[in-house]
Design an enzyme around this catalytic site. Structure first.
Site, PDB file in Angstrom:
ATOM      1  N   TYR A   1       0.071 -12.262  14.663  1.00  0.00           N
ATOM      2  CA  TYR A   1       0.315 -12.199  13.094  1.00  0.00           C
ATOM      3  C   TYR A   1      -0.819 -12.666  12.349  1.00  0.00           C
ATOM      4  CZ  TYR A   1       2.089 -13.136   8.504  1.00  0.00           C
ATOM      5  OH  TYR A   1       2.400 -13.075   7.123  1.00  0.00           O
TER       6      TYR A   1
ATOM      7  N   SER B   1      -1.700 -15.902   4.800  1.00  0.00           N
ATOM      8  CA  SER B   1      -0.561 -16.743   5.144  1.00  0.00           C
ATOM      9  C   SER B   1      -1.021 -17.997   5.749  1.00  0.00           C
ATOM     10  CB  SER B   1       0.098 -15.924   6.336  1.00  0.00           C
ATOM     11  OG  SER B   1       0.841 -16.694   7.145  1.00  0.00           O
TER      12      SER B   1
HETATM   13  N1  LIG Z   1       7.538 -14.299   2.771  1.00  0.00           N
HETATM   14  C1  LIG Z   1       6.836 -14.980   3.436  1.00  0.00           C
HETATM   15  O1  LIG Z   1       7.270 -16.173   3.470  1.00  0.00           O
HETATM   16  C2  LIG Z   1       5.301 -14.834   3.667  1.00  0.00           C
HETATM   17  C3  LIG Z   1       4.623 -15.920   4.151  1.00  0.00           C
HETATM   18  C4  LIG Z   1       3.282 -15.749   4.540  1.00  0.00           C
HETATM   19  C5  LIG Z   1       2.574 -14.592   4.039  1.00  0.00           C
HETATM   20  N2  LIG Z   1       3.395 -13.530   3.898  1.00  0.00           N
HETATM   21  C6  LIG Z   1       2.690 -12.210   3.137  1.00  0.00           C
HETATM   22  O2  LIG Z   1       3.004 -11.852   2.097  1.00  0.00           O
HETATM   23  C7  LIG Z   1       3.223 -10.215   2.024  1.00  0.00           C
HETATM   24  C8  LIG Z   1       4.577  -9.985   1.499  1.00  0.00           C
HETATM   25  O3  LIG Z   1       5.540 -10.498   2.201  1.00  0.00           O
HETATM   26  P1  LIG Z   1       7.123 -10.252   2.028  1.00  0.00           P
HETATM   27  O4  LIG Z   1       7.744 -11.359   2.578  1.00  0.00           O
HETATM   28  O5  LIG Z   1       7.380  -9.957   0.630  1.00  0.00           O
HETATM   29  O6  LIG Z   1       7.239  -9.229   3.111  1.00  0.00           O
HETATM   30  P2  LIG Z   1       7.962  -7.718   3.323  1.00  0.00           P
HETATM   31  O7  LIG Z   1       7.938  -7.302   4.360  1.00  0.00           O
HETATM   32  O8  LIG Z   1       9.393  -7.845   2.291  1.00  0.00           O
HETATM   33  O9  LIG Z   1       7.082  -6.864   2.292  1.00  0.00           O
HETATM   34  C9  LIG Z   1       6.150  -6.006   2.819  1.00  0.00           C
HETATM   35  C10 LIG Z   1       6.528  -4.483   2.433  1.00  0.00           C
HETATM   36  O10 LIG Z   1       5.222  -3.961   2.791  1.00  0.00           O
HETATM   37  C11 LIG Z   1       5.785  -2.682   3.477  1.00  0.00           C
HETATM   38  N3  LIG Z   1       4.855  -2.253   4.547  1.00  0.00           N
HETATM   39  C12 LIG Z   1       4.543  -2.585   5.506  1.00  0.00           C
HETATM   40  N4  LIG Z   1       3.728  -2.020   6.190  1.00  0.00           N
HETATM   41  C13 LIG Z   1       3.329  -0.942   5.378  1.00  0.00           C
HETATM   42  C14 LIG Z   1       2.534   0.262   5.518  1.00  0.00           C
HETATM   43  N5  LIG Z   1       1.719   0.212   6.720  1.00  0.00           N
HETATM   44  N6  LIG Z   1       2.147   1.059   4.496  1.00  0.00           N
HETATM   45  C15 LIG Z   1       2.935   0.823   3.431  1.00  0.00           C
HETATM   46  N7  LIG Z   1       3.957  -0.106   3.235  1.00  0.00           N
HETATM   47  C16 LIG Z   1       4.008  -1.112   4.118  1.00  0.00           C
HETATM   48  C17 LIG Z   1       7.163  -2.938   3.881  1.00  0.00           C
HETATM   49  O11 LIG Z   1       8.039  -1.731   3.903  1.00  0.00           O
HETATM   50  C18 LIG Z   1       7.505  -3.896   3.004  1.00  0.00           C
HETATM   51  O12 LIG Z   1       8.330  -3.515   1.831  1.00  0.00           O
HETATM   52  C19 LIG Z   1       2.931  -9.953   3.478  1.00  0.00           C
HETATM   53  O13 LIG Z   1       1.475  -9.595   3.477  1.00  0.00           O
HETATM   54  C20 LIG Z   1       3.223 -11.032   4.393  1.00  0.00           C
HETATM   55  O14 LIG Z   1       2.269 -11.152   5.390  1.00  0.00           O
HETATM   56  C21 LIG Z   1       4.681 -13.707   3.604  1.00  0.00           C
END
Ligand SMILES: NC(=O)c1ccc[n+]([C@@H]2O[C@H](COP(=O)([O-])OP(=O)(O)OC[C@H]3O[C@@H](n4cnc5c(N)ncnc54)[C@H](O)[C@@H]3O)[C@@H](O)[C@H]2O)c1
Length: 324
Positions: A157, A132
């Site tokens: 985070y 991130s």
């Molecule tokens: N969306 C953004 O702007 C952004 C920015 C920086 C980093 N990220 C990272 O990218 C990745 C995806 O982000 P996103 O926006 O799609 O988030 P999201 O929350 O939509 O997707 C994450 C998924 O992981 C699942 N999950 C969480 N904990 C879990 C566990 N212990 N076991 C199984 N499943 C689990 C959740 O149910 C969810 O569907 C994450 O690692 C997030 O930290 C996202």
């Protein structure tokens, strides 16, 4: 590059995961989705993302499992022949980490350690994972580059994301795991997360409710449209064999002022926002701006979608999905 591979996506019902799955399925890969469908935000949207994939594809499998459950995960790895891992499951969100720190310890630290151990014990060589932009903390030097020091995280985070980059490095170093870490910068677009600013603002403005504008609007973000992130992730998967351990910024490549972003939402909804001007939230950073030259050079990454176009597409999706 091998095609028709089996790729296991953790967090595959999530915003980014389901969007990547669509592109990989479309080109003929077999996809295993692991997701626990937790209720950090409304799980209905996670189910609907999967239903939407089911309409178009059948070459994917859902395992409704928590990545922290090593035994259950081990069963999947024992029965499936997996070529590569895309590890996206995480407890996301900066603000939530101030009140729910253990959720981050659980899913991000333990969950990622499990995934690395599973790779090690099942002889999987390619691990692409989400980091991130938050790892840059309150760094003053802009734009943020992968070479910058990232040892002053502003939230738990961010600390777990930095810690996961280090864990992956250890598994690369000790066990030869090829790791590609992707620092996403504020991803937005259709099927986006209901806890993120674009969704919160759009939803509130559409329903004539006030929005909270932090740091009195003096914020800017390098927003990344979801299809650009997907292009970067797919390229990282395609080229994973070329990279022993690499970290890449994936961003839109242009920092946009928060108030301009809000104005664009207003324009697309045809409504004015009622703004509550608020002080800075603890854990937040005022500006994010990315140097994406490394991803351009080594992943062929080239963001295509402007914020104007991206917000238009998001608002269209939002109005259609919520019938507003
Ligand atoms: N969306 C953004 O702007 C952004 C920015 C920086 C980093 N990220 C990272 O990218 C990745 C995806 O982000 P996103 O926006 O799609 O988030 P999201 O929350 O939509 O997707 C994450 C998924 O992981 C699942 N999950 C969480 N904990 C879990 C566990 N212990 N076991 C199984 N499943 C689990 C959740 O149910 C969810 O569907 C994450 O690692 C997030 O930290 C996202």
């Amino acid at each position: 590059m091998k095609v028709n591979q089996t790729i296991l996506i953790t967090g595959g019902a999530g915003f980014v995961g389901s969007s990547v799955a669509r592109v990989l399925l479309n080109r003929g890969d077999r996809i295993l989705i692991v997701d626990n469908f937790n209720n950090y935000y409304d799980p209905r949207i996670k189910r609907d993302r999967i239903k939407n994939l089911e309409k178009d594809f059948n070459n994917f499998y859902i395992f409704e499992t928590d990545i922290t459950n090593y035994e259950e995960m081990d069963k999947i790895f024992k029965t499936e022949k997996i070529d590569k891992i895309l590890h996206l499951a995480a407890q996301a969100g900066v603000r939530y980490s101030l009140t729910n720190p253990f959720a981050y310890q659980h899913s991000n630290y333990l969950g990622t350690l499990n995934m690395l151990e599973l790779c090690r014990h099942h002889d999987i060589k390619d691990f692409v994972f989400a980091s991130s932009s938050s790892v840059y903390g309150a760094n003053k030097k802009m734009p943020f580059s992968e070479d910058d020091k990232v040892d002053a995280p502003m939230s738990l985070y961010a600390a777990t994301k930095k810690g996961n980059e280090e864990k992956a490095f250890v598994y690369h170093n000790l066990f030869g795991l090829r790791c590609t870490g992707l620092r996403f910068f504020t991803v937005y677009g259709p099927w986006g997360r209901p806890d993120m600013a674009l969704f919160l603002f759009t939803d509130a403005i559409a329903r004539d409710k006030p929005i909270n504008v932090f740091n009195y609007g003096n914020m800017a973000r390098d927003f990344t449209y979801v299809s650009d992130i997907v292009d970067g992730v797919v390229s990282a998967i395609n080229r994973s064999e070329e990279h022993s351990y690499e970290i890449f910024n994936l961003a839109g490549g242009r920092s946009v002022k928060l108030l301009d972003y809000i104005a664009e939402i207003e324009k697309n909804l045809g409504k004015r926002a009622k703004k509550n001007m608020m002080p800075m939230q603890p854990g937040d950073v005022p500006v994010s701006s990315a140097d994406i030259s490394k991803a351009e050079k080594m992943l062929g990454y080239k963001p295509q979608v402007t914020v104007e176009e991206g917000i238009k597409r998001f608002v269209e999706w939002y109005q259609d999905y919520y019938k507003i």
